[in-house]
Scaffold this motif. Sequence first.
Motif: not given
Length: 212
Positions: A1-28
């Motif tokens: 888990m990434v440490e939370t910065n109080l000023s950051s907007f917090r995302l929680v992501i649910f996926e199946e077998a890497g179904s959000g892989e490309y979008k997670i990479a883009g967000i990062k």
Amino acid sequence: MVETNLSSFRLVIFEEAGSGEYKIAGIKIYGHNITIERIYDILFDLPEIIDEPEEFIPYDFAGDLILNFLRHPDLSEYLVKICKIKGIPVIASGQNIPGAICPFTCCGLGHRKGLGAYGEQFGLPEYDVEVKDGCIKDLYVRRGASCGATWHVIRRMIGVTVDQALSTIGREIQYLCKADPSAFDPVSGKSPLHFAGKIHAAALKRALSSRF
């Protein structure tokens, strides 16, 4: 888990077998002031009908926004129900779930209140453009697709004429788009690839028009 910065907007992501892989990479890569608080990746071989979705979806998560890349409808609907109880908005691109925000594609998300830094940076594409001698000198992304296609296409546009850029950006985006090409909507007659191409072409056209 990434440490939370109080000023950051917090995302929680649910996926199946890497179904959000490309979008997670883009967000990062392209997101700013966003913390991916937790990624839940369900790797099980799921049955056609899930009677007890709570066995797969935990309740003890917290964040400012949920991205739902789940494919199984029973899990996806259960997740939205939990988030409604928690008061957390859910984006479920390409799905149709009451209570969730369901743009046709990740790049189809319009501006909405309550989506924080994610909604400001990701969704319907917005460009600024520089033109020199009738050719695209540079493109700057103000808002783009979480899969990263809005940024990736830029190098293919630099140096080409304005007319050529307008006529080809949609096709180039379709090559880059990670949406399922078979996900055709029989009601609207749209496919996610064609939709993504059209809205990026429209974004470039708006950017060019705003120069005058």
